[in-house]
Design a protein around this motif. Sequence first.
Motif, PDB file in Angstrom:
ATOM      1  N   SER A 282       0.645  -1.638  -0.077  1.00  0.00           N
ATOM      2  CA  SER A 282       0.373  -0.036  -0.317  1.00  0.00           C
ATOM      3  C   SER A 282       0.675   1.360   0.167  1.00  0.00           C
ATOM      4  O   SER A 282       0.254   2.301   0.151  1.00  0.00           O
ATOM      5  N   MET A 283       1.974   1.354  -0.247  1.00  0.00           N
ATOM      6  CA  MET A 283       3.076   2.010   0.700  1.00  0.00           C
ATOM      7  C   MET A 283       3.348   2.231  -0.858  1.00  0.00           C
ATOM      8  O   MET A 283       3.769   2.383  -2.589  1.00  0.00           O
ATOM      9  N   LYS A 284       4.113   4.534  -1.243  1.00  0.00           N
ATOM     10  CA  LYS A 284       5.000   4.487  -2.330  1.00  0.00           C
ATOM     11  C   LYS A 284       6.656   5.144  -2.176  1.00  0.00           C
ATOM     12  O   LYS A 284       6.561   4.291  -0.759  1.00  0.00           O
ATOM     13  N   SER A 285       7.407   4.750  -2.896  1.00  0.00           N
ATOM     14  CA  SER A 285       8.311   5.301  -2.906  1.00  0.00           C
ATOM     15  C   SER A 285       9.465   6.040  -1.855  1.00  0.00           C
ATOM     16  O   SER A 285       8.224   8.146  -2.032  1.00  0.00           O
ATOM     17  N   GLY A 286       9.181   6.208  -0.977  1.00  0.00           N
ATOM     18  CA  GLY A 286       9.191   7.463  -0.136  1.00  0.00           C
ATOM     19  C   GLY A 286       8.847   7.174   1.137  1.00  0.00           C
ATOM     20  O   GLY A 286       9.112   8.152   2.222  1.00  0.00           O
ATOM     21  N   GLU A 287       7.752   6.320   1.132  1.00  0.00           N
ATOM     22  CA  GLU A 287       6.103   6.204   2.202  1.00  0.00           C
ATOM     23  C   GLU A 287       6.960   6.109   3.661  1.00  0.00           C
ATOM     24  O   GLU A 287       7.610   4.640   4.016  1.00  0.00           O
TER      25      GLU A 287
ATOM     26  N   ILE B 264       2.011  -7.119  16.205  1.00  0.00           N
ATOM     27  CA  ILE B 264       3.294  -6.413  15.368  1.00  0.00           C
ATOM     28  C   ILE B 264       3.578  -5.114  15.423  1.00  0.00           C
ATOM     29  O   ILE B 264       1.987  -4.934  14.377  1.00  0.00           O
ATOM     30  N   LEU B 265       4.396  -4.358  16.423  1.00  0.00           N
ATOM     31  CA  LEU B 265       4.066  -2.940  15.757  1.00  0.00           C
ATOM     32  C   LEU B 265       5.391  -2.688  14.600  1.00  0.00           C
ATOM     33  O   LEU B 265       6.754  -2.599  14.522  1.00  0.00           O
ATOM     34  N   TYR B 266       4.858  -2.163  13.264  1.00  0.00           N
ATOM     35  CA  TYR B 266       6.637  -2.195  12.658  1.00  0.00           C
ATOM     36  C   TYR B 266       6.232  -0.715  12.229  1.00  0.00           C
ATOM     37  O   TYR B 266       5.759   0.198  11.582  1.00  0.00           O
ATOM     38  N   GLU B 267       7.217  -0.145  12.573  1.00  0.00           N
ATOM     39  CA  GLU B 267       7.700   1.493  11.660  1.00  0.00           C
ATOM     40  C   GLU B 267       9.068   1.227  10.528  1.00  0.00           C
ATOM     41  O   GLU B 267      10.017   0.740  10.387  1.00  0.00           O
ATOM     42  N   VAL B 268       8.185   1.151   9.077  1.00  0.00           N
ATOM     43  CA  VAL B 268       8.599   0.970   7.772  1.00  0.00           C
ATOM     44  C   VAL B 268       8.498   2.212   6.758  1.00  0.00           C
ATOM     45  O   VAL B 268       7.732   2.796   7.088  1.00  0.00           O
ATOM     46  N   GLU B 269       9.737   2.199   6.284  1.00  0.00           N
ATOM     47  CA  GLU B 269       9.975   3.557   5.435  1.00  0.00           C
ATOM     48  C   GLU B 269      10.431   2.179   3.890  1.00  0.00           C
ATOM     49  O   GLU B 269      11.474   1.686   3.951  1.00  0.00           O
ATOM     50  N   LEU B 270       9.432   2.675   2.755  1.00  0.00           N
ATOM     51  CA  LEU B 270      10.233   2.799   1.546  1.00  0.00           C
ATOM     52  C   LEU B 270      10.749   2.657   0.773  1.00  0.00           C
ATOM     53  O   LEU B 270      10.775   4.061   0.170  1.00  0.00           O
ATOM     54  N   ILE B 271      11.909   2.220   1.123  1.00  0.00           N
ATOM     55  CA  ILE B 271      13.047   3.596  -0.024  1.00  0.00           C
ATOM     56  C   ILE B 271      12.714   3.217  -1.206  1.00  0.00           C
ATOM     57  O   ILE B 271      12.655   4.263  -1.943  1.00  0.00           O
ATOM     58  N   GLY B 272      12.508   2.250  -1.862  1.00  0.00           N
ATOM     59  CA  GLY B 272      11.978   1.806  -3.914  1.00  0.00           C
ATOM     60  C   GLY B 272      11.768   0.966  -3.677  1.00  0.00           C
ATOM     61  O   GLY B 272      12.016  -0.148  -2.801  1.00  0.00           O
TER      62      GLY B 272
ATOM     63  N   GLU C 191      14.234  12.190  -2.391  1.00  0.00           N
ATOM     64  CA  GLU C 191      14.772  11.125  -3.827  1.00  0.00           C
ATOM     65  C   GLU C 191      15.444  10.404  -3.605  1.00  0.00           C
ATOM     66  O   GLU C 191      15.831   9.617  -3.875  1.00  0.00           O
ATOM     67  N   ALA C 192      16.370  11.345  -4.120  1.00  0.00           N
ATOM     68  CA  ALA C 192      17.850  10.664  -4.910  1.00  0.00           C
ATOM     69  C   ALA C 192      18.603  10.105  -3.952  1.00  0.00           C
ATOM     70  O   ALA C 192      19.298   9.065  -4.733  1.00  0.00           O
ATOM     71  N   MET C 193      18.765  10.444  -2.659  1.00  0.00           N
ATOM     72  CA  MET C 193      19.187   9.743  -1.482  1.00  0.00           C
ATOM     73  C   MET C 193      18.297   7.664  -1.643  1.00  0.00           C
ATOM     74  O   MET C 193      19.399   7.064  -1.030  1.00  0.00           O
ATOM     75  N   GLN C 194      17.585   8.243  -1.652  1.00  0.00           N
ATOM     76  CA  GLN C 194      16.845   6.721  -1.771  1.00  0.00           C
ATOM     77  C   GLN C 194      16.691   5.695  -2.800  1.00  0.00           C
ATOM     78  O   GLN C 194      17.339   4.648  -2.529  1.00  0.00           O
TER      79      GLN C 194
END
Length: 366
Positions: free
Chosen positions: A118-123, A152-160, A200-203
């Motif tokens: 359900s996530m977008k890049s960088g979210e 479970i609780l997740y703090e998650v980031e979609l890098i790409g 975004e570049a760093m991702q």
Amino acid sequence: MEEVQEEQSQPLAGQDSENEIVAEGASFVHGEPPQDGDSPPKVESEVEVLHEKVTKQIIKEGYGQKPSKYATCFVHYRAWTESTQHKFEDTWHEQQPVELVLGKEKKEMEGLAIGIFSMKSGERALLHVGWEFGYGKEGSFSFPNVPPMADILYEVELIGFDETKEGKARSDMTVEERIGTADRRKMDGNALFKEEKLEEAMQQYEMAIAYMGDDFMFQLFGKYRDMALAVKNPCHLNMAACLIKLKRYEEAIGHCSLVLGEDENNAKALFRRGKARAELGQTDAAREDFAKARKYAPEDKAIVRELRVLAEHDKAVYQKQKEIYKGIFGPRPEPKPQRASWLVVIWQWLLSLIYRIFKSGRQKTE
């Protein structure tokens, strides 16, 4: 795959090149890495129900499209057992993003995968995952250590992510495929940088680096290792340039140090590490980095300028300290004449009296 070619003449530390971006002078996005706390983040955004056992709250909005089934996703996450708030995994701390092929994930990662779908890049988001889609009724008693039936609780980031129909993981790629994929990510990062989209570049750079992980690099030698480093090192340097602009100096130092571990004479890595150290007030270490960089790039005006700035800083600090000490101790007092001892004074008076008596007696006899 066609080998990536570097320019024949090595760019100077303060100059730009296609492979290594110089961020000095560019405007930047104000971004912060996730807080390094032991507890799950407190999020006020709306709760989105993704599944009967999986909900999501957005912490930071992403951009672009969402991944589809069999996409190879690169994520960072932290995980806590909800009942005890015990953190049992943290990929940010390990500085190694996780690769997840959606639809081919392990059973215990099923809830995490539903969230990533359900996530977008960088979210970045907070996921609540029921135990049925986590480590199940039995839990895990090895690593990670998760009790039975633990939500479970997740703090998650979609890098790409990479969209591939067959869901090809890094481990199934040839050396050329991995280096080629990393190089494309690097070029995508450079394009985003030129649009001043630093986060975004760093991702993109981080995804490129993920293809060049330690497990992969240890297997390479000769031509293939040189090819991989020609992609990996510029990504670390570009990350450092972005992080300096984002004022995340400690992270920038880390990326430069990784490059210097492979190439101790890399002028750009020395220059950017010196910049980050100078911003942190580590002037001695910064001066040492700039001096080494100047040795390998003597014509680079940017290095000379930074050394001059440090020299002026040292002079200003010396003058300030001089004024402080002057104010504390005040002007040096003038030496006062010592008071003569009363015995010396009496002795001198007696001698003078005897001399006058003697002189008066001689005059009478004459």
